[in-house]
Design an enzyme around this catalytic site. Structure first.
Site, mmCIF file in Angstrom:
data_model
loop_
_atom_site.group_PDB
_atom_site.id
_atom_site.type_symbol
_atom_site.label_atom_id
_atom_site.label_comp_id
_atom_site.label_asym_id
_atom_site.label_seq_id
_atom_site.Cartn_x
_atom_site.Cartn_y
_atom_site.Cartn_z
ATOM 1 N N GLY A 171 -15.790 9.173 160.958
ATOM 2 C CA GLY A 171 -16.575 9.829 159.940
ATOM 3 C C GLY A 171 -17.455 9.339 159.130
ATOM 4 O O GLY A 171 -18.952 9.731 158.511
ATOM 5 N N LYS A 172 -16.592 8.694 158.602
ATOM 6 C CA LYS A 172 -17.644 7.582 157.803
ATOM 7 C C LYS A 172 -18.859 7.341 158.025
ATOM 8 O O LYS A 172 -19.423 7.082 157.180
ATOM 9 C CB LYS A 172 -16.647 6.664 157.082
ATOM 10 C CG LYS A 172 -15.742 6.620 155.848
ATOM 11 C CD LYS A 172 -14.834 5.688 155.356
ATOM 12 C CE LYS A 172 -13.932 5.887 154.472
ATOM 13 N NZ LYS A 172 -13.345 4.210 154.137
ATOM 14 N N ASP A 197 -14.815 2.481 149.985
ATOM 15 C CA ASP A 197 -12.971 2.646 149.324
ATOM 16 C C ASP A 197 -13.198 3.964 148.691
ATOM 17 O O ASP A 197 -13.463 4.657 147.913
ATOM 18 C CB ASP A 197 -11.877 2.486 148.809
ATOM 19 C CG ASP A 197 -10.446 2.766 149.414
ATOM 20 O OD1 ASP A 197 -10.302 2.347 150.126
ATOM 21 O OD2 ASP A 197 -9.045 2.990 148.409
HETATM 22 P P1 ITT Z 1 -11.685 2.360 156.219
HETATM 23 O O1 ITT Z 1 -10.883 1.988 155.629
HETATM 24 O O2 ITT Z 1 -12.040 1.341 157.731
HETATM 25 O O3 ITT Z 1 -13.621 2.046 155.602
HETATM 26 P P2 ITT Z 1 -9.942 4.662 156.376
HETATM 27 O O4 ITT Z 1 -10.531 5.596 156.733
HETATM 28 O O5 ITT Z 1 -9.007 4.175 156.141
HETATM 29 O O6 ITT Z 1 -11.181 3.314 156.955
HETATM 30 P P3 ITT Z 1 -10.177 4.331 152.892
HETATM 31 O O7 ITT Z 1 -8.718 3.621 153.451
HETATM 32 O O8 ITT Z 1 -11.211 4.375 152.363
HETATM 33 O O9 ITT Z 1 -11.029 4.478 154.980
HETATM 34 O O10 ITT Z 1 -9.579 6.442 153.364
HETATM 35 C C1 ITT Z 1 -10.593 7.230 153.215
HETATM 36 C C2 ITT Z 1 -9.530 8.164 153.428
HETATM 37 O O11 ITT Z 1 -9.905 9.269 152.567
HETATM 38 C C3 ITT Z 1 -10.382 9.556 154.798
HETATM 39 O O12 ITT Z 1 -9.423 8.842 155.180
HETATM 40 C C4 ITT Z 1 -9.590 10.679 154.481
HETATM 41 O O13 ITT Z 1 -8.375 10.408 155.253
HETATM 42 C C5 ITT Z 1 -10.458 10.903 152.930
HETATM 43 N N1 ITT Z 1 -11.980 11.071 152.730
HETATM 44 C C6 ITT Z 1 -12.982 10.284 152.543
HETATM 45 N N2 ITT Z 1 -14.078 10.728 152.332
HETATM 46 C C7 ITT Z 1 -13.927 11.671 152.982
HETATM 47 C C8 ITT Z 1 -14.760 12.895 153.236
HETATM 48 O O14 ITT Z 1 -16.011 12.876 153.039
HETATM 49 N N3 ITT Z 1 -14.119 13.790 153.608
HETATM 50 C C9 ITT Z 1 -13.225 14.440 154.255
HETATM 51 N N4 ITT Z 1 -11.880 13.252 154.241
HETATM 52 C C10 ITT Z 1 -12.374 11.908 152.960
#
Ligand code: ITT
Length: 241
Positions: A53-54, A111
């Site tokens: 998604g990111k 993050d």
């Molecule tokens: P990477 O570390 O590999 O980038 P991750 O999903 O583990 O992937 P994070 O540790 O930064 O990344 O966690 C971010 C979480 O925050 C993500 O999994 C979602 O649950 C939430 N999140 C962040 N941005 C969001 C968005 O734009 N919309 C909805 N939820 C979001």
């Protein structure tokens, strides 16, 4: 992981809703592919995230920035680092340095997460792990609504935060932070976006982020942070223009 690396430059949050870079033309066929990048000899920029998604949003936010955007799919042997920081910024720096060291590429990592005021800022940096990494988002939402019911604070103010870091080898070159303010929706709504988008109500548009389409990439926490990165990458004195 410790972030004992050199740090060269930071940027404050420009805030959601700034539209400075939104007028940039998008490539007709979407994000630049690896082949296109090789043909035009663009420098590579690794978008280091395991979250699809990111990654989809980052590809849109960096369209036309003049780099060959590559992903972790090129380094399948590199497993994700443990996230041990207590702030978004610390985790972003750690991830950027970790992937830059292993890929040898200019690397951006971020993050991000959801802070809910009535829950003392939870889930915060633990957003991805909240309730367990394997818990579905509908189940995570149920946990949050239960906790909010117990505090009697339905509709709590909340924000998404995104901290990004750009690294090359052992040096942090740039950092930025973006936020978007809203509140927890009475119930999950919408099927766009990812993660916690269905429970994040954005009052100026009267919808949850999951009910938006292209608008999310102009107003989001991620948009704010990556807008600052774009501005840094095109500045003549950075050597990346
Ligand atoms: P990477 O570390 O590999 O980038 P991750 O999903 O583990 O992937 P994070 O540790 O930064 O990344 O966690 C971010 C979480 O925050 C993500 O999994 C979602 O649950 C939430 N999140 C962040 N941005 C969001 C968005 O734009 N919309 C909805 N939820 C979001």
């Amino acid at each position: 992981m410790s972030a004992s690396a050199k740090v060269r430059r930071t940027s404050d949050d420009e805030g959601p809703g700034t539209t400075k870079d939104q007028g940039r033309p998008r490539t007709k066929d979407g994000p630049r592919t690896k082949d296109q990048g090789q043909r035009t000899n663009l420098a590579k920029l690794l978008a280091a995230t395991t979250n699809r998604g990111k990654l989809a949003e980052i590809a849109i936010l960096l369209e036309g920035v003049g780099f060959d955007l590559v992903t972790l799919a090129e380094w399948p042997e590199v497993s994700p680092p443990e996230e041990t920081g207590s702030t978004f910024a610390e985790n972003a720096r750690d991830k950027a340095l970790y992937y830059a060291a292993r890929s040898g590429q200019l690397t951006v990592a971020e993050d991000s997460g959801l802070e809910i005021d009535a829950l003392g800022g939870a889930p915060g940096v633990a957003s991805a792990r909240f309730g367990g990494v394997d818990m579905s988002y509908p189940d995570k939402f149920a946990l949050i609504y239960d906790a909010l019911r117990r505090t009697g604070a339905g509709g709590s103010p909340a924000r998404f935060v995104c901290a990004l870091a750009l690294a090359a080898r052992d040096t942090i070159l740039f950092e930025a932070r973006g936020t978007i303010e809203g509140r927890i929706a009475p119930e999950p709504r919408g099927d766009g976006g990812f993660g916690y988008d269905p429970i994040f109500f954005y009052p100026p548009l009267g919808r949850t982020l999951a009910e938006l389409s292209a608008e999310k990439s102009t107003i989001s926490h991620r948009a704010g942070a990556f807008r600052a990165l774009r501005a840094f990458l095109v500045r003549p004195d950075t050597g990346y223009a």
